[in-house]
Scaffold this active site. Structure first.
Site, mmCIF file in Angstrom:
data_model
loop_
_atom_site.group_PDB
_atom_site.id
_atom_site.type_symbol
_atom_site.label_atom_id
_atom_site.label_comp_id
_atom_site.label_asym_id
_atom_site.label_seq_id
_atom_site.Cartn_x
_atom_site.Cartn_y
_atom_site.Cartn_z
ATOM 1 N N ASP B 203 0.905 -1.142 0.000
ATOM 2 C CA ASP B 203 0.000 0.000 0.000
ATOM 3 C C ASP B 203 0.942 1.189 0.000
ATOM 4 O O ASP B 203 1.536 1.519 1.018
ATOM 5 C CB ASP B 203 -0.880 0.007 1.258
ATOM 6 C CG ASP B 203 -1.864 1.176 1.230
ATOM 7 O OD1 ASP B 203 -1.538 2.210 0.605
ATOM 8 O OD2 ASP B 203 -2.943 1.068 1.823
ATOM 9 N N HIS B 204 1.097 1.810 -1.157
ATOM 10 C CA HIS B 204 2.199 2.775 -1.259
ATOM 11 C C HIS B 204 2.036 3.956 -0.307
ATOM 12 O O HIS B 204 2.984 4.667 -0.026
ATOM 13 C CB HIS B 204 2.388 3.245 -2.705
ATOM 14 C CG HIS B 204 1.335 4.204 -3.160
ATOM 15 N ND1 HIS B 204 0.169 3.786 -3.730
ATOM 16 C CD2 HIS B 204 1.266 5.541 -3.096
ATOM 17 C CE1 HIS B 204 -0.576 4.845 -4.012
ATOM 18 N NE2 HIS B 204 0.073 5.917 -3.630
ATOM 19 N N HIS B 266 -5.976 2.943 1.562
ATOM 20 C CA HIS B 266 -5.271 4.115 2.097
ATOM 21 C C HIS B 266 -5.947 4.715 3.335
ATOM 22 O O HIS B 266 -5.307 4.981 4.340
ATOM 23 C CB HIS B 266 -5.135 5.191 1.023
ATOM 24 C CG HIS B 266 -4.546 4.693 -0.261
ATOM 25 N ND1 HIS B 266 -3.578 3.727 -0.298
ATOM 26 C CD2 HIS B 266 -4.787 5.031 -1.554
ATOM 27 C CE1 HIS B 266 -3.245 3.478 -1.563
ATOM 28 N NE2 HIS B 266 -3.973 4.260 -2.340
#
Ligand SMILES: NC(=O)c1ccc[n+]([C@@H]2O[C@H](COP(=O)([O-])OP(=O)(O)OC[C@H]3O[C@@H](n4cnc5c(N)ncnc54)[C@H](OP(=O)(O)O)[C@@H]3O)[C@@H](O)[C@H]2O)c1
Lengths: 381, 515
Positions: B203-204, B266
């Site tokens: 999950d960047h 996010h």
């Protein structure tokens, strides 16, 4: 004469102007992470140091106090002025600001600088004292501020004889360690410049299969550009000191020889196992190369070698172009593995920034300096 | 310091070096190497790591995709990708050629067994020639439909285990499933072939320094923690807004929507980070244990309650910052009567001792006026008005806002007397990392790729975390599909979302922060 409250008022004014120009007229808190006290010996060096302090603002927003000391001038004079150090780091991004107070002292007034500095320090933040120049340890400012500073930054390469300066700094460190005052972190920018060398050599042994070779090293070869004041030799002594201290190598008596400019240090490895082969000797060769005309003295290569049994060779070499280095690992029976890395010569501001990042005593440097100091004592003048 | 006679277990030359250790030489196999993510994010990140001397000698990349390229073509493509996308500007030619020596291309289709046999050979050859010692990272940068085939093939070819005592890891891109069932299914497929510690779900957002700072801010400062609970906090708002529309990803987005694309990953990550208990250690499992506890404590929204807790929206045409934006349904790849939401707002409760009764409002959307990510903690107002000649409502509550994008920083809103007047006005104390520190942060992918190579999973999502998050999201989707209400464009591009979202807050006597 100077009035502290005037300086403080000027500082407040400075930030008020700064805040007025930010978007939305919000009240801005400024961030300061440290007090940086610096001493310059003349006008040109004060200017150069001011520029460095300004670049430092990006990573270390600080209250900087730059004292320009000219004790040899007759007329006693003490002046101070205030400026904001603002830096536009990237286009469009807000500016980063720190504050700088410049003190100009000459004649007998130089003795008052320390008390002025004390009054100007921001409470609760660490205090670093940066003393460039040949004899920082004799500097009156150091003696007067010793009780409040948490880090002393010098550069042994500035000394008239860098090798002697190394021994001197090691002795100072030993005295400091015995004193019961608060711990003083010592930074030598000559050490800071070695970081990429340490990093690149250390990286070889982050790999599990290569790690055991670190216990089998028989030879170390360091080449360096000498310099007029033995700066290059001092750098290579620091590297040798670092390897000796980190790898637990044992110093022997009479352990130094000099042949055609090459200094050879003799040590032994800590015993591994028993029997006649348990103890092995190690040599560290410090080899001067042709001095370079347009670059400061520097290390040009560092190799660690195991020759007994499976031979292994770990080298970092500075390239033709100073901005690159090649790393090469070659273990017998395997193909050599090399790579090119970028190794830009750091600016003075980069070196200072790296040292200021340390909060405590740099234990690795302390032990490296201790060993390097002993080697330096052995060397003929 | 050292025990003589002993074999080294750690690298003594590492002591005192300020940059972290270097990963062991390894090969990264990128599936989907001719795609957008590879040239825009992955390879620029790898190149920057090499440039900062963070990658070991011998590090290698194998690109896997169908296009009939040779190594040289592949390298050229990657080089222009780095030129266009690296935060350090265009490549340094000398450095690039050293880095590119380790890059090769393998043409094949994901379902072609022979290609994996070739891959296996190539890996063994690199182990011998470049000293990669059996260490490998498989990166799934492919359409999600291909994940299961690749995982299966890797298993079938014995590629999930390393020879020579090396390690093998696999990175899975988002989206990780499209509902609880499919996420479970994907986890099962993965874990039939790999062990959980080998799996790195990306999950960047977690790779952003600003997001990592949430934990630093909370747990390195003693003064906030006593206020961080139901006694002091009125509610929390988490906003991630985007100012762009779907642009050319309409086809992908129309099958996804804001709830899947943003909230499930996010925003849930941000929520867990603000709400979690202090972990017992800063390591992968301790941190993730606490994050999962938060997700598990969230009171589920049942399908029949969806309208009460969730607002969805879809943008019609409009303009953002003076730039006209086509309505969502008119974008390329989007169905004409699309029911996909481009905006979601929802209210969640965490049923724990710390947070019981404190609403967490989350919102995210496209084509909103600004690109902002922030977490705002609004504190309760003072119980009585002490200053008699001023009305109580003149006092605004304290708000602590943790800003993540675009100007990272922290602001605290406090009441203050206006000089010379009997009036209290809110002022914000504004601390911005950007104006305090001028040092550029590394890109999220740099941090994450390095962490994976070093075997640190702290910033990756664990199996139970993904599933816990989907179990909150999936019932909402069920509520939408089973309900009769249809979604039609209900906010203008360039506005702050549908009017219903404002009413939703007003019902609770609150308002969204104006950002
Ligand atoms: N792009 C982004 O910014 C971004 C951001 C976050 C997450 N992601 C995720 O990352 C993944 C990749 O995204 P992307 O944008 O890079 O996708 P993309 O541009 O569509 O690339 C897909 C890649 O997969 C290859 N491929 C597809 N089917 C194949 C098959 N059967 N056999 C072999 N190769 C095949 C394609 O190569 P050929 O055409 O040569 O076969 C291409 O290299 C997706 O899961 C996406 O959700 C992307």
């Amino acid at each position: 004469m100077i009035d502290i409250s005037t300086i403080e008022r000027e500082l407040r004014q400075l930030w008020k102007e700064g805040a007025g120009s930010t978007a939305g007229g919000q009240a801005m808190t400024r961030a300061l992470t440290l007090n940086l006290v610096a001493r310059a010996q003349d006008g040109p060096s004060a200017e150069q140091m001011g520029a460095v302090i300004q670049q430092l603002t990006a990573s270390h927003p600080s209250r900087a106090v730059l004292a320009r000391m000219r004790p040899t001038l007759d007329e006693p004079r003490l002046e101070a002025f205030v400026q904001a150090n603002c830096l536009l780091v990237t286009q469009g991004a807000p500016q980063i600001c720190g504050e700088q107070i410049t003190i100009d002292a000459q004649g007998s007034a130089v003795t008052q600088v320390a008390s002025l500095v004390l009054a100007l320090l921001v409470p609760d933040l660490p205090v670093a004292l940066w003393l460039p120049g040949p004899a920082p340890l004799e500097d009156p400012l150091l003696l007067r501020l010793r009780g409040v500073i948490t880090r002393l930054i010098v550069d042994t390469r500035d000394a008239h004889d860098a090798v002697r300066a190394l021994a001197h700094l090691a002795a100072f460190q030993a005295t400091e360690a015995r004193a019961t005052r608060q711990v003083l972190g010592i930074s030598d920018l000559a050490w800071a410049i070695l970081t990429p060398w340490r990093e690149l050599i250390a990286q070889f042994f982050d790999t599990r299969p290569l790690l055991p070779h670190l216990q089998r090293i028989d030879q170390v070869l360091i080449t360096y550009q000498p310099g007029e004041r033995r700066e290059g030799l001092a750098l290579s002594l620091l590297l040798a000191g670092w390897l000796t201290a980190s790898l637990g190598w044992v110093m022997l008596d009479q352990a130094l020889s000099v042949e055609e400019g090459t200094v050879r240090l003799h040590l032994r490895r800590p015993a591994v196992g028993r029997g006649p082969n348990a103890i092995r000797l190690i040599t560290i060769d410090l080899i001067p190369t042709a001095p370079s005309r347009d670059e400061p003295p520097a290390i040009t290569s560092l190799c660690l070698r195991a020759i007994d049994g499976v031979s292994a060779d770990f080298c970092v070499e500075r390239g033709e172009e100073a901005n690159y280095a090649t790393t090469k690992a070659h273990v017998a029976g395997h193909p050599p593995i090399s790579r090119l890395v970028r190794c830009e010569t750091p600016t003075l501001a980069d070196l200072l920034a790296a040292e200021l990042r340390l909060l405590n005593r740099d234990q690795t440097f302390a032990t490296a300096l201790q060993s390097a100091g002993i080697f330096a004592e052995w060397l003929p003048a | 310091m050292r025990n003589e006679n002993s074999v080294l277990s750690h690298n003594p030359l590492r002591h005192g070096l300020r940059i972290g250790r270097t990963p062991e030489p390894c090969t990264m196999v990128i599936f989907g190497a001719s795609g957008d993510l590879t040239s825009r994010k992955l390879v620029p990140a790898l190149y920057n790591l090499a440039r900062e001397r963070r990658l070991p000698g011998g590090f290698s990349v194998i690109g896997f995709a169908r296009r009939p390229w040779d190594d040289a073509q592949f390298r050229d493509l990657l080089r222009s990708g780095v030129n266009a996308n690296s935060r350090n500007g265009s490549v340094d030619p000398a450095l690039w050629s050293s880095f590119a020596e380790g890059i090769s291309y393998l043409q094949g289709s994901f379902d072609e067994a022979q290609a994996y046999a070739k891959l296996s050979e190539r890996l063994a050859e690199l182990d011998a020639r470049r000293g990669t010692g059996g260490n490998r990272v498989f990166y799934l940068a492919t359409p999600p439909e291909s994940y299961s085939e690749i995982i299966h093939q890797l298993g079938a070819h014995g590629l999930s285990r390393s020879p020579n005592g090396g390690w093998t890891r696999i990175i899975v891109e988002k989206p990780f499933g499209r509902d609880l069932m499919s996420a479970r299914e994907l986890n099962n497929q993965l874990l039939a072939v790999f062990d959980e510690p080998q799996v790195y779900r990306i999950d960047h957002y977690l790779g952003k320094e600003t997001v990592q700072n949430i934990l630093i801010f909370r747990f390195a400062n003693g003064i906030f923690e006593p206020l961080w609970d139901r006694r002091a906090v009125d509610h929390v708002q988490i906003t991630v807004s985007e100012s762009i529309g779907v642009e050319d990803r309409g086809g992908y987005y129309d099958r996804s929507g804001a709830l899947r694309d943003m909230i499930q990953n996010h925003l849930m990550q941000l929520l867990s980070l603000v709400a979690m208990e202090p972990p017992v250690a800063y390591d992968a499992d301790a941190v993730r244990d606490e994050k999962v506890k938060v997700l598990r404590a969230i009171r589920p929204i049942y399908p029949n309650e969806v309208d009460h807790y969730v607002i969805r929206g879809q943008y019609g045409s409009g303009s953002v910052s003076g730039r006209p934006i086509t309505g969502y349904r008119d974008e390329r790849g989007v169905a004409s009567g699309s029911q996909t939401e481009t905006y979601v707002a929802l209210k969640l409760f965490i049923e724990s001792w710390r947070w019981a009764g404190v609403p967490f409002y989350l919102r995210s959307g496209k084509a909103l006026p600004r690109r902002v990510s922030e977490i705002a903690v609004q504190f309760k107002t003072v119980p009585t008005m002490l200053f008699a000649d001023m009305p109580l409502n003149a006092i605004e509550p304290n708000v602590l806002a943790i800003k993540i994008q675009p100007d990272e920083g922290i602001t605290l809103k406090v009441g203050s007397k206006v000089p010379g007047q009997q009036q209290i006005r809110p002022v914000t104390m504004d601390f911005r990392y950007g104006t305090s520190f001028g040092v550029a942060s590394p890109e999220a992918y740099e941090r994450l790729l390095l962490d994976c190579m070093l075997g640190d999973g702290t910033l990756f999502t664990r199996r139970d975390e993904v599933e816990a998050s989907w179990s909150i999201i999936t019932p909402i989707h069920q509520g939408w599909t089973s309900g009769s209400a249809l979604l039609s464009p209900n906010y203008e591009a360039g506005s702050w979302g549908p009017a219903a979202a404002d009413e939703f807050m007003l019902r609770d006597g609150r308002t969204w922060r104006r950002l």
